[in-house]
Design a protein around this motif. Structure first.
Motif, PDB file in Angstrom:
ATOM      1  N   LEU A 119       0.831  -1.208   0.000  1.00  0.00           N
ATOM      2  CA  LEU A 119       0.000   0.000   0.000  1.00  0.00           C
ATOM      3  C   LEU A 119       0.862   1.253   0.000  1.00  0.00           C
ATOM      4  O   LEU A 119       0.566   2.226  -0.701  1.00  0.00           O
ATOM      5  CB  LEU A 119      -0.922   0.002   1.219  1.00  0.00           C
ATOM      6  CG  LEU A 119      -1.966  -1.119   1.294  1.00  0.00           C
ATOM      7  CD1 LEU A 119      -2.810  -0.964   2.549  1.00  0.00           C
ATOM      8  CD2 LEU A 119      -2.868  -1.105   0.057  1.00  0.00           C
TER       9      LEU A 119
ATOM     10  N   ALA B 132       2.259   1.725  -3.462  1.00  0.00           N
ATOM     11  CA  ALA B 132       1.217   2.182  -4.389  1.00  0.00           C
ATOM     12  C   ALA B 132       0.928   3.660  -4.191  1.00  0.00           C
ATOM     13  O   ALA B 132       0.808   4.432  -5.153  1.00  0.00           O
ATOM     14  CB  ALA B 132      -0.061   1.364  -4.193  1.00  0.00           C
TER      15      ALA B 132
ATOM     16  N   SER C 163      -5.603   3.390  -6.594  1.00  0.00           N
ATOM     17  CA  SER C 163      -6.246   2.112  -6.917  1.00  0.00           C
ATOM     18  C   SER C 163      -5.748   1.557  -8.246  1.00  0.00           C
ATOM     19  O   SER C 163      -5.690   0.343  -8.441  1.00  0.00           O
ATOM     20  CB  SER C 163      -7.766   2.275  -6.950  1.00  0.00           C
ATOM     21  OG  SER C 163      -8.148   3.161  -7.987  1.00  0.00           O
TER      22      SER C 163
ATOM     23  N   ILE D 174      -2.525  -0.243  -7.479  1.00  0.00           N
ATOM     24  CA  ILE D 174      -2.798  -1.518  -6.808  1.00  0.00           C
ATOM     25  C   ILE D 174      -3.311  -2.555  -7.808  1.00  0.00           C
ATOM     26  O   ILE D 174      -2.918  -3.732  -7.760  1.00  0.00           O
ATOM     27  CB  ILE D 174      -3.805  -1.313  -5.656  1.00  0.00           C
ATOM     28  CG1 ILE D 174      -3.158  -0.444  -4.566  1.00  0.00           C
ATOM     29  CG2 ILE D 174      -4.249  -2.646  -5.069  1.00  0.00           C
ATOM     30  CD1 ILE D 174      -4.081  -0.091  -3.428  1.00  0.00           C
TER      31      ILE D 174
ATOM     32  N   ARG E 113      -7.299  -3.374   0.445  1.00  0.00           N
ATOM     33  CA  ARG E 113      -6.970  -1.941   0.404  1.00  0.00           C
ATOM     34  C   ARG E 113      -6.658  -1.365   1.787  1.00  0.00           C
ATOM     35  O   ARG E 113      -6.105  -0.262   1.881  1.00  0.00           O
ATOM     36  CB  ARG E 113      -8.139  -1.164  -0.204  1.00  0.00           C
ATOM     37  CG  ARG E 113      -8.096  -0.915  -1.715  1.00  0.00           C
ATOM     38  CD  ARG E 113      -7.817  -2.119  -2.541  1.00  0.00           C
ATOM     39  NE  ARG E 113      -7.967  -1.870  -3.985  1.00  0.00           N
ATOM     40  CZ  ARG E 113      -7.785  -2.751  -4.912  1.00  0.00           C
ATOM     41  NH1 ARG E 113      -7.399  -3.991  -4.578  1.00  0.00           N
ATOM     42  NH2 ARG E 113      -7.935  -2.459  -6.187  1.00  0.00           N
TER      43      ARG E 113
ATOM     44  N   GLY F  75      -3.301  -4.487   3.137  1.00  0.00           N
ATOM     45  CA  GLY F  75      -2.236  -4.778   2.190  1.00  0.00           C
ATOM     46  C   GLY F  75      -2.003  -6.260   1.984  1.00  0.00           C
ATOM     47  O   GLY F  75      -1.084  -6.659   1.249  1.00  0.00           O
TER      48      GLY F  75
END
Length: 540
Positions: free
Chosen positions: A12, A15, A27, A30, A57, A60
């Motif tokens: 996360l 990202a 997003s 991800i 989300r 992770g």
């Protein structure tokens, strides 16, 4: 390394860091990671398997799953990703075609090659997301001005930095004598944005007429507020331009507002355009008046407008001719672009000579066809008669106003004109039949024998042939080729047939032949209602 051995929050954090750096939605990053991990898993478990990865989300945590779909027996092809209803009964209760069975599989070890492949997938997805973001950002900015930084020049085209991304100022979109160095900041007009394979292409311009219009909008608050409107712009980039403006407030002078105090507003635009001279012209609905304004600073003596042909004749004094035409035809060319009319400029002497030639031609016509002496023929021309049809079918009272013409003379004149016209019609009809014109065309309402003859000479011999014609093929028209208006000659143009008349005749022929249902030509009630409402609004 194994995905389980890594800090689950690291995915996360990575990202978010990438999304922040590239200014895209986290997003999307991800999703790219999920795809890359799934690809790595397939290389471990088998390419035919349907392996999917889901990254939570919040935590992770990456979950690896294998998906199998229930299919008909005869449709079973991929044994690793599909199974039949019977096979599915081992894992599912009451399976049906289309159902899916999802089972979690152990995470994979990310080897060096798999990690490299995953990185490539993520980078590719990020690039695609950047391109989509750039396209969405700039597609709505088409028609606006932006400030850009010059990066480099390639084959005469200037590449500019849009931060992020790049734009292109093509060679033909640069003002002629402008040159740029790396790091220069310039203003450009966004002309077009296209989505292409290599990413969005943003095309800029400094020569577009709209660029000048937008510059004036920035400098003149009345234009921005809609009190003054720019109706038309014509440019010879870097040299001279004409701009037509109108004010919707009687208390505001549109030209004065655009010029500004001591020319401050127009001078700001001139400086941006490298000294391009700008003529600011008041726009007028009346085309001849507008054209007289557009030809400034030249003085115009007379204007004759041919609306159907989109052409206008301008008469100027001899000493004003060079000023009206301008250097290398620049003034008249810009005026033509501004008014969207073909302009034919002539001196008063040339116009007088042409009128004299027309007078002599019409005089000779009446002398030869009506057996008149020169003086009497000149009287007819002086009274405004231009052809035999006018003499033959005009009210007798209009002939009686000519000096020396009584009722018997007028009647004799009309008889001679009608006899001549009937003889010509009979001759044309005989010629048309000899050329193969059929009765269906000859008897068609609205076509004279001379028209039928002209059509037959052009290969139009039946009503079917006539119905397949285009309106411009009959009435003539104008086509724009490389910015120049080119005349298209019509078969029936010598008979003064308008485009609307040609359209009506062609449609009538198609109805007679049964190609078109007359009901389709009738406007519906909604259209009639709109027209009536518009009419009432105009009257109000």
């Amino acid at each position: 390394m194994s995905i389980t051995s890594a800090n689950q929050l690291e995915l996360l954090q990575t990202a978010e860091a990438v999304a922040r750096e590239k200014m895209i939605d986290p997003s999307l990053v991800i999703e790219a990671m999920e795809e890359s991990l799934a690809r790595a898993a397939k290389s471990r478990y088998g390419a035919e398997m349907d392996i999917r990865v889901d990254i939570d989300r919040k935590t992770g945590r990456a979950t690896f799953t294998r998906v199998r779909t229930v299919v008909e027996d005869e449709e079973l092809e991929n044994y690793q990703a599909e199974f039949t209803v019977e096979q599915a009964k081992q894992y599912m209760s009451d399976p049906k075609v289309g159902d899916t069975f999802v089972e979690e599989v152990p995470p994979v070890e990310m080897g060096r090659i798999a990690a490299q492949s995953a990185k490539q997938v993520i980078l590719q997805k990020v690039r695609e997301a950047e391109r989509d973001k750039q396209f969405e950002e700039y597609k709505d900015k088409v028609g606006t001005i932006i400030n850009v930084l010059v990066k480099r020049e390639e084959y005469g085209n200037v590449i500019v930095d849009l931060n992020p991304g790049e734009g292109v100022l093509r060679r033909n979109e640069k003002i002629g004598r402008e040159s740029y160095r790396n790091g220069d900041r310039i203003r450009c007009y966004i002309k077009d944005v296209r989505r292409e394979q290599r990413g969005p292409q943003i095309f800029l311009s400094r020569t577009a007429p709209e660029f000048m219009a937008e510059l004036f909008k920035m400098e003149v608050p009345e234009i921005y507020d809609g009190i003054i409107e720019i109706k038309a712009v014509a440019r010879d980039p870097g040299s001279r331009a004409k701009i037509a403006v109108i004010s919707y407030d009687n208390s505001i002078d549109p030209v004065g507002a655009c010029v500004g105090m001591r020319g401050s507003r127009v001078q700001a635009v001139v400086n941006e355009l490298q000294g391009e001279k700008i003529d600011i012209i008041p726009w007028n609905e009346d085309q001849p008046t507008f054209l007289v304004n557009a030809l400034q600073p030249a003085e115009v003596s007379k204007v004759v407008l041919d609306e159907e042909a989109g052409k206008i004749e301008v008469v100027v004094p001899e000493e004003q001719l060079s000023l009206a035409i301008g250097r290398r035809g620049q003034n008249v060319r810009l005026a033509s672009q501004l008014t969207n009319l073909d302009i034919d400029i002539m001196t008063e002497e040339e116009e007088s000579a042409r009128r004299q030639a027309e007078f002599e031609q019409r005089t000779k016509l009446f002398m030869d066809t009506l057996d008149l002496d020169e003086f009497f023929a000149q009287l007819l021309v002086s009274e405004g008669f231009t052809n035999l049809e006018e003499v033959a079918y005009v009210e007798v009272s209009e002939l009686l106003v000519i000096d020396g013409v009584d009722e018997s003379t007028a009647t004799e004149l009309q008889m001679r004109a009608r006899d001549y016209l009937e003889a010509q019609a009979a001759k044309a009809l005989e010629s048309a039949r000899a050329l193969g014109a059929e009765d269906s065309l000859i008897e068609f309402d609205g076509l004279s024998p001379q028209m039928v003859e002209a059509l037959a000479k052009d290969g139009v011999k039946t009503l079917e042939d006539f119905a397949t014609c285009a309106d411009w093929e009959l009435a003539g028209g104008w086509t724009t080729v490389d910015g120049e208006r080119v005349k298209d000659d019509g078969v029936l143009e010598p008979f003064d047939l308008s485009l609307q008349e040609a359209q009506d005749m062609i449609m009538t022929a198609r109805v007679l032949l049964g190609w078109v249902d007359p009901a389709d030509l009738e406007p519906d009630a909604e259209e009639l209602g709109d027209e009536e409402a518009a009419s009432e609004e105009a009257e109000a």
